[in-house]
Motif scaffolding. Sequence first.
Motif, short mmCIF file in Angstrom:
data_model
loop_
_atom_site.label_atom_id
_atom_site.label_comp_id
_atom_site.label_asym_id
_atom_site.label_seq_id
_atom_site.Cartn_x
_atom_site.Cartn_y
_atom_site.Cartn_z
N ALA A 1 45.89 43.46 37.92
CA ALA A 1 44.99 42.84 38.90
C ALA A 1 44.95 41.33 38.68
O ALA A 1 45.07 40.86 37.55
CB ALA A 1 43.59 43.42 38.77
N PRO A 2 44.80 40.55 39.75
CA PRO A 2 44.69 39.10 39.56
C PRO A 2 43.51 38.77 38.66
O PRO A 2 42.48 39.45 38.67
CB PRO A 2 44.46 38.58 40.99
CG PRO A 2 45.01 39.66 41.88
CD PRO A 2 44.75 40.95 41.16
N HIS B 1 51.06 39.23 29.35
CA HIS B 1 51.27 40.59 28.83
C HIS B 1 49.95 41.35 28.76
O HIS B 1 49.90 42.55 29.05
CB HIS B 1 51.91 40.52 27.43
CG HIS B 1 53.34 40.06 27.43
ND1 HIS B 1 54.20 40.31 28.46
CD2 HIS B 1 54.05 39.36 26.51
CE1 HIS B 1 55.38 39.79 28.19
NE2 HIS B 1 55.31 39.20 27.01
N TYR B 2 48.89 40.67 28.34
CA TYR B 2 47.57 41.32 28.34
C TYR B 2 47.19 41.76 29.75
O TYR B 2 46.76 42.90 29.96
CB TYR B 2 46.51 40.35 27.81
CG TYR B 2 46.33 40.36 26.31
CD1 TYR B 2 45.68 41.41 25.67
CD2 TYR B 2 46.80 39.31 25.53
CE1 TYR B 2 45.50 41.43 24.29
CE2 TYR B 2 46.63 39.31 24.14
CZ TYR B 2 45.98 40.37 23.53
OH TYR B 2 45.81 40.37 22.18
N ARG B 3 47.35 40.87 30.71
CA ARG B 3 46.96 41.20 32.08
C ARG B 3 47.74 42.39 32.61
O ARG B 3 47.22 43.22 33.37
CB ARG B 3 47.19 40.00 33.00
CG ARG B 3 46.52 40.13 34.35
CD ARG B 3 47.11 39.19 35.38
NE ARG B 3 48.44 39.63 35.81
CZ ARG B 3 49.13 39.05 36.79
NH1 ARG B 3 48.64 38.01 37.43
NH2 ARG B 3 50.33 39.50 37.13
N ASP C 1 45.34 48.74 26.30
CA ASP C 1 44.57 48.97 27.53
C ASP C 1 43.08 48.77 27.32
O ASP C 1 42.25 49.39 27.99
CB ASP C 1 44.85 50.37 28.08
CG ASP C 1 44.49 51.48 27.09
OD1 ASP C 1 44.08 51.15 25.95
OD2 ASP C 1 44.61 52.67 27.45
N ASP C 2 42.72 47.86 26.42
CA ASP C 2 41.31 47.61 26.12
C ASP C 2 40.70 46.62 27.11
O ASP C 2 40.10 45.61 26.74
CB ASP C 2 41.15 47.09 24.69
CG ASP C 2 41.52 48.11 23.64
OD1 ASP C 2 41.44 49.32 23.95
OD2 ASP C 2 41.91 47.72 22.52
N PHE C 3 40.86 46.90 28.39
CA PHE C 3 40.27 46.07 29.44
C PHE C 3 38.74 46.22 29.42
O PHE C 3 38.23 47.24 28.98
CB PHE C 3 40.80 46.50 30.81
CG PHE C 3 42.25 46.18 31.04
CD1 PHE C 3 42.64 44.95 31.53
CD2 PHE C 3 43.24 47.12 30.76
CE1 PHE C 3 43.97 44.66 31.75
CE2 PHE C 3 44.57 46.84 30.98
CZ PHE C 3 44.94 45.60 31.48
N PRO C 4 38.04 45.18 29.90
CA PRO C 4 38.52 43.88 30.40
C PRO C 4 38.83 42.92 29.26
O PRO C 4 38.19 42.95 28.21
CB PRO C 4 37.35 43.38 31.24
CG PRO C 4 36.14 44.01 30.61
CD PRO C 4 36.58 45.34 30.11
N PHE C 5 39.84 42.07 29.50
CA PHE C 5 40.25 41.06 28.52
C PHE C 5 39.68 39.70 28.89
O PHE C 5 39.62 39.34 30.07
CB PHE C 5 41.77 40.94 28.47
CG PHE C 5 42.47 42.16 27.96
CD1 PHE C 5 42.37 42.53 26.62
CD2 PHE C 5 43.24 42.94 28.80
CE1 PHE C 5 43.02 43.66 26.13
CE2 PHE C 5 43.90 44.06 28.34
CZ PHE C 5 43.79 44.42 27.00
N VAL D 1 44.68 29.51 36.76
CA VAL D 1 45.43 30.31 35.78
C VAL D 1 46.38 31.29 36.47
O VAL D 1 47.53 31.45 36.06
CB VAL D 1 44.47 31.06 34.83
CG1 VAL D 1 45.23 32.08 33.99
CG2 VAL D 1 43.76 30.07 33.92
N GLU D 2 45.91 31.95 37.52
CA GLU D 2 46.78 32.91 38.21
C GLU D 2 48.02 32.22 38.78
O GLU D 2 49.14 32.74 38.69
CB GLU D 2 46.00 33.62 39.32
CG GLU D 2 46.76 34.77 39.98
CD GLU D 2 46.97 35.96 39.06
OE1 GLU D 2 48.00 36.64 39.24
OE2 GLU D 2 46.14 36.20 38.18
N LYS D 3 47.85 31.03 39.36
CA LYS D 3 48.99 30.27 39.86
C LYS D 3 49.93 29.87 38.72
O LYS D 3 51.14 29.82 38.89
CB LYS D 3 48.52 29.03 40.62
CG LYS D 3 47.83 29.33 41.94
CD LYS D 3 47.41 28.05 42.64
CE LYS D 3 46.73 28.35 43.97
NZ LYS D 3 46.29 27.09 44.65
N ALA D 4 49.35 29.59 37.56
CA ALA D 4 50.16 29.23 36.40
C ALA D 4 51.02 30.40 35.95
O ALA D 4 52.16 30.22 35.51
CB ALA D 4 49.26 28.74 35.27
#
Length: 361
Positions: A15-16, A47-49, A55-59, A342-345
């Motif tokens: 997910a974004p 890699h976390y995203r 799978d320890d979301f949310p990060f 960050v997402e654009k990065a």
Amino acid sequence: MSQQVRGVIARSKGAPVEIATITIPDPGPGEVIVKVQACGVCHTDLHYREGGINDDFPFLLGHEAAGVVDEVGPGVESVAVGDFVILNWRAVCGECRACKRGRPQYCFDTHNATQKMTLDDGTELTPALGIGAFADKTLVAAGQCTKVDPSADPAVVGLLGCGVMAGLGAAVNTGNVSRGDSVAVIGCGGVGGAAIMGARLAGATTIIAIDRDERKLTTALGLGATHTVDATATDVVEAVQELTGGFGADVVVDAVGRPATWEQAFYARDLAGTVVLVGVPTPEMRLDMPMIDFFSRGGSLKSSWYGDCLPERDFPMLVDLYQQGRLPLDKFVTERISLDAVEKAFDAMHRGDVLRSVVEF
């Protein structure tokens, strides 16, 4: 009293990312709150995203960071409020068998803050590499803070917190590159580029950059490479041998971490040469090679984790070299961005457009 700040989180796999309100508790024993000034956008965060770490979301993402100590918990003596620090993800314990043998860079029991940062609804967050620095402030263990020259640019020296240190250390600490050596680096992104810079710093005379992207090869020349090899147009092993008198390189750094690149590294080294794996493979990857080749060629096959660095030893020294103009770390900063970019990065990273995007606060 706990405080609330902005932070970039990944709620679920793929997910974004989004900006959320983060609650930070008062620092407990051995803990520190750091006001983040800059944080690099690293592949590990992506890699976390993508769920590639666990799978320890949310990060709470972000880990290549520098900032100023804002609060300290009981018993903290190594840093004080106002200290300028680089964050690291290897706070050594001082008690494990590696530490007691005088090898703290291999500490087997590194640690992070004990308390958890949370979302405003109380959901506990998993900080990336125990740091979580895409945030105005973050809670870490005191041992994750390394004091350095406060006049240094946070956006530049914060990159020592992960990728740059990993690559530079792979060459200098793990590969033991020395004056007159020949070095080949496979994969010339941020980590590979740092390995090239490290090889140059150590006095290597032949430094061969290998990649499939012409832009990265051009950048590698600016970081200290003496030769480039386009892996799409020529046989990598033959090219390295040709550039080293037919023998192969003294040290080959695999900054990609795939079976094909590791095999290239193995055969591109000289007899009794060294292969350093710093690129991170995935669990399903396998090697299928003749065992006799391992025996007959001798030398060393090493893995480099965080460049085998000891932050309290390496960070201040490397920052000093940068401040003296002897280590151009600023070349790794491609762009300076805001927290909401960050997402654009991540997209720019995917396209190979940047060495590092750095969030500035």
